[in-house]
Design a protein around this motif. Structure first.
Motif, short mmCIF file in Angstrom:
data_model
loop_
_atom_site.label_atom_id
_atom_site.label_comp_id
_atom_site.label_asym_id
_atom_site.label_seq_id
_atom_site.Cartn_x
_atom_site.Cartn_y
_atom_site.Cartn_z
N VAL A 110 -16.30 -8.18 -8.47
CA VAL A 110 -15.97 -6.76 -8.37
C VAL A 110 -15.18 -6.64 -7.07
N VAL A 111 -13.86 -6.49 -7.19
CA VAL A 111 -12.98 -6.41 -6.02
C VAL A 111 -12.64 -4.94 -5.81
N LEU A 112 -13.05 -4.41 -4.65
CA LEU A 112 -12.80 -3.02 -4.30
C LEU A 112 -11.99 -2.95 -3.01
N ASP A 113 -10.91 -2.17 -3.04
CA ASP A 113 -10.12 -2.01 -1.82
C ASP A 113 -10.68 -0.88 -0.96
N ASP A 114 -10.00 -0.56 0.14
CA ASP A 114 -10.48 0.45 1.08
C ASP A 114 -10.53 1.85 0.49
N THR A 115 -9.82 2.09 -0.61
CA THR A 115 -9.84 3.40 -1.26
C THR A 115 -10.69 3.38 -2.53
N ASP A 116 -11.53 2.37 -2.65
CA ASP A 116 -12.43 2.20 -3.81
C ASP A 116 -11.68 2.07 -5.13
N ARG A 117 -10.52 1.44 -5.08
CA ARG A 117 -9.85 1.06 -6.33
C ARG A 117 -10.40 -0.29 -6.76
N LEU A 118 -10.47 -0.49 -8.06
CA LEU A 118 -11.05 -1.67 -8.69
C LEU A 118 -9.94 -2.56 -9.23
#
Length: 157
Positions: free
Chosen positions: A27-35
């Protein structure tokens, strides 16, 4: 998708019999909680990045490798999220498998998301609240990954 040489060698010995495999999912989440999701070439479905360990490989290193191979995104593992044994399944050629899956939460450190191998048709970032339909097990991984609980979930029957 190319079958790794070590699996082909095992299949020469065991044929289509059930093979226990160490699987990894991210589960890869960026700093803006995009998946980060990939649309798989084998079935056309959107999915979390995933793969199997190579002999001698550490699970956290393997998932970082798999994510980069599939998406061209470089990541760091934040934590182990979920451990579970998946049901046995069979591939179209008759090979039977069962995976012990380790799901990790990761975050990107570099790279632009794109198709980076022949296993994916598309690669894209999606808002957590608005992403394509995923397998229910993957939804559990995402739900566990966004919780603030640092301990992994150990699935039960």
């Amino acid at each position: 998708m190319t079958t790794p040489k070590f699996i082909l060698a095992l299949r020469e010995k065991i044929g289509h019999d059930l093979l226990w495999m160490p699987g990894i999912t991210a589960v890869v989440l960026d700093d803006t909680d995009r998946l980060l999701l990939v649309r798989r070439a084998d079935n056309g479905r959107w999915s979390l990045p995933a793969g199997i360990l190579e002999p001698g490989e550490q699970p956290a290193e393997a998932i970082v490798r798999e994510i980069h191979e599939e998406t061209a995104v470089t990541t760091v593992v934040d934590r182990l999220v979920r451990v579970e044994s998946l049901p046995p399944s069979a591939y179209p050629n008759g090979d039977q498998v069962q995976y012990l899956d380790l799901c990790f939460r990761c975050h990107p450190t570099a790279g632009e998301a794109r198709v980076n191998d022949d296993e994916s048709l598309e690669v894209a970032w999606f808002p957590l609240t608005d992403h394509p339909e995923l397998h229910p097990r993957e939804e559990l991984c995402i739900a566990d990954a966004v919780k603030n609980n640092p301990a992994p979930v150990f699935a039960t029957s």
